[in-house]
Enzyme design. Structure first.
Site, PDB file in Angstrom:
ATOM      1  N   SER A 146       0.852  -1.244   0.054  1.00 13.15           N
ATOM      2  CA  SER A 146       0.027  -0.002   0.025  1.00 13.15           C
ATOM      3  C   SER A 146       1.034   1.181   0.055  1.00 13.15           C
ATOM      4  O   SER A 146       0.517   2.341  -0.795  1.00 13.15           O
ATOM      5  CB  SER A 146      -0.934   0.011   1.547  1.00 13.15           C
ATOM      6  OG  SER A 146      -0.099   0.319   2.352  1.00 13.15           O
ATOM      7  N   ASP A 191       8.647  -3.325  -5.361  1.00 15.85           N
ATOM      8  CA  ASP A 191       7.512  -2.917  -5.227  1.00 15.85           C
ATOM      9  C   ASP A 191       7.053  -1.776  -6.075  1.00 15.85           C
ATOM     10  O   ASP A 191       5.976  -1.874  -6.698  1.00 15.85           O
ATOM     11  CB  ASP A 191       6.960  -2.590  -3.624  1.00 15.85           C
ATOM     12  CG  ASP A 191       7.433  -3.820  -2.756  1.00 15.85           C
ATOM     13  OD1 ASP A 191       7.305  -5.093  -3.284  1.00 15.85           O
ATOM     14  OD2 ASP A 191       7.593  -3.509  -1.560  1.00 15.85           O
TER      15      ASP A 191
HETATM   16  P1  ADP Z   1       2.377  -2.276   2.799  1.00 17.47           P
HETATM   17  O1  ADP Z   1       3.283  -1.291   2.166  1.00 17.47           O
HETATM   18  O2  ADP Z   1       2.985  -3.625   2.868  1.00 17.47           O
HETATM   19  O3  ADP Z   1       0.967  -2.217   2.829  1.00 17.47           O
HETATM   20  P2  ADP Z   1       3.898  -0.668   4.815  1.00 17.47           P
HETATM   21  O4  ADP Z   1       4.341  -0.556   6.198  1.00 17.47           O
HETATM   22  O5  ADP Z   1       5.012  -0.516   4.042  1.00 17.47           O
HETATM   23  O6  ADP Z   1       2.875  -1.869   4.376  1.00 17.47           O
HETATM   24  O7  ADP Z   1       2.896   0.627   4.436  1.00 17.47           O
HETATM   25  C1  ADP Z   1       1.943   1.061   5.111  1.00 17.47           C
HETATM   26  C2  ADP Z   1       1.656   2.605   5.346  1.00 17.47           C
HETATM   27  O8  ADP Z   1       1.408   3.040   4.350  1.00 17.47           O
HETATM   28  C3  ADP Z   1       0.620   2.923   6.543  1.00 17.47           C
HETATM   29  O9  ADP Z   1       1.198   2.619   7.688  1.00 17.47           O
HETATM   30  C4  ADP Z   1       0.462   4.356   6.119  1.00 17.47           C
HETATM   31  O10 ADP Z   1       1.513   5.231   6.582  1.00 17.47           O
HETATM   32  C5  ADP Z   1       0.844   4.254   4.321  1.00 17.47           C
HETATM   33  N1  ADP Z   1      -0.578   4.082   3.753  1.00 17.47           N
HETATM   34  C6  ADP Z   1      -1.067   3.234   2.906  1.00 17.47           C
HETATM   35  N2  ADP Z   1      -2.104   3.404   2.297  1.00 17.47           N
HETATM   36  C7  ADP Z   1      -2.690   4.321   2.864  1.00 17.47           C
HETATM   37  C8  ADP Z   1      -3.858   5.303   2.816  1.00 17.47           C
HETATM   38  N3  ADP Z   1      -4.627   4.895   1.779  1.00 17.47           N
HETATM   39  N4  ADP Z   1      -3.876   6.560   3.536  1.00 17.47           N
HETATM   40  C9  ADP Z   1      -2.853   6.960   4.204  1.00 17.47           C
HETATM   41  N5  ADP Z   1      -1.679   6.177   4.292  1.00 17.47           N
HETATM   42  C10 ADP Z   1      -1.490   5.067   3.683  1.00 17.47           C
HETATM   43 MG    MG Z   2       5.188  -1.092   1.887  1.00 18.22          MG
END
Ligand code: ADP
Ligand code: MG
Length: 398
Positions: A146, A191
């Protein structure tokens, strides 16, 4: 079919536009879409300059942007908002463009801010302040990237708006720098590359040393097969120590073997020179995983999904026993899926939580999902989120 055109994404685009106007009082100049990803195989090989085989999924971040004009009173202010967890009125995080330094932006806004920070250092580019609103349906912290969807959505938007002419590989490297140096997560290049370069119906075979890539057809529809994602709901974090510790072990191994990276080792026998048994096991995962990516590409070309499944299972064992990045929930997901008749299964992403994938026949979606849910319930684990994914098109204008 790619969800870039799907009804659901179209609906989210309409709602995002409305929300943007409500929050900022202006229309966005455009909306861009960047997908999350599943890694079919090739885990932790990217920062060892090896091979990976991810694909973009039909879950994405939509990023709406408007650049401010010099005449606006806050022309140099960056405003970030996300619909995530905020219902109707997302909070705005505001940062002065000139005050962008690593550590200056707290929380989630660090991801889009990191992209602005890295672009702000490009020669000859005069950035202005902007308004940005994100709406993402990529589950957070599930190993489906994400965070990169967010960064990639931001960089493709700015590449278009400022006519930067950046190639996909440039954007991949810039977002990697943004994440490493600004956010402080020592992640590799996979990624963002998957989000940027993938093609619908294909996996992205990427050489992380040369950055050469090739779209490899996934013969899923023809063979009535599908990739099931099992999100264990146990969040991983790359900013935590486990990921960095694995990276360190790999660097130690490469240094002891006198090579620039573990990519240069193709024979496991060479690893016998490593004295530390832990470092040796870590290196063994990387060397064997690179070979498994090459083998997967080969058997995919033959349309042999059964052989793909075997490689996925071998990859999981290697991550569980040699690289030690799995978790009891991920192991349970893989075991339950295989016992229920999956063609293959493995954890996917950085590890220490997050998601597993199972390659299954379409007829078995309900059966395998049920089996995994039951196994989790019996073990007393949190109920997993289980869904199928489609190999979608990489990022672009929505
Ligand atoms: P992954 O990338 O595997 O989902 P990460 O820990 O690398 O996990 O990233 C997650 C972080 O990305 C969240 O804690 C947040 O800070 C940010 N994030 C992801 N999606 C959103 C969103 N829709 N709105 C705000 N922040 C987001
Ligand atoms: Mg990530």
């Amino acid at each position: 079919m790619s969800t870039s055109d799907s009804k659901e994404t179209a609906q989210r685009i309409g709602q995002l536009r409305e929300k943007f106007v409500k929050i900022y009082g202006h229309h966005p100049e455009g909306i861009w879409r960047a997908p999350g990803r599943v890694n079919l195989i090739g885990e932790h090989t990217d920062y060892n300059l090896g091979y990976v085989l991810p694909f973009a999924i039909d879950k994405n971040a939509l990023v709406a942007v408007r650049r401010k004009s010099q005449l606006e009173p806050d022309a140099k202010v960056l405003d970030f908002a996300s619909t995530f967890g905020h219902g109707e009125t997302p909070a705005i995080t505001s940062v002065e463009l000139d005050e962008l330094v690593p550590g200056a932006v707290p929380g989630w806004a660090a991801y889009p801010a990191a992209v602005l920070w890295v672009l702000n250092q490009l020669e000859g580019l005069e950035l202005t302040g902007l308004e940005l609103l994100v709406d993402s349906d990529v589950p957070v912290g599930s190993g489906l990237s994400s965070s990169h969807a967010l960064e990639v959505g931001t960089i493709v938007a700015l590449n278009d708006l400022y006519n930067l002419g950046l190639a996909e590989t440039d954007m991949a490297r810039l977002t990697q720098r943004a994440e490493n140096e600004f956010v402080g997560a020592p992640t590799g290049i996979m990624d963002q590359s998957a989000s940027l370069m993938s093609h619908a119906g294909h996996a992205l075979f990427l050489d992380c040393r040369s950055m050469e890539s090739e779209a490899v057809p996934l013969p899923l529809i023809e063979q009535e097969a599908v990739v099931l994602v099992i999100d264990t709901k146990v969040e991983h974090s790359h900013v935590d120590g486990g990921y960095a510790a694995r990276r360190d072990s790999c660097e130690q191994a490469a240094a002891a073997l006198g090579v620039a990276s573990l990519r240069e080792v193709s024979n496991v026998a060479e690893l016998e020179a490593l004295e530390d048994p832990v470092v040796r096991r870590r290196a063994k995962h990387i060397v064997t995983e690179n070979q498994r990516v090459l083998d997967t590409v080969r058997v995919l070309r033959d349309g042999d999904l059964k052989a793909v499944g075997q490689l996925l299972c071998q990859s999981h064992e290697s991550m569980r026993d040699d690289y030690e990045i799995s978790s009891q929930e991920l192991d349970a997901a893989v075991e339950a899926a295989m016992a229920a008749g999956a063609i293959g299964a493995r954890m996917t992403g950085g590890g220490f939580g997050g998601s597993a994938i199972a390659l299954i026949s379409v007829q078995q979606i309900a059966h395998v999902s049920q089996a995994v849910e039951t196994a989790f319930e019996r073990a007393g684990y949190v109920r997993p989120a289980i869904f199928t994914v489609i190999a979608d098109e990489g990022a672009g204008k929505a």
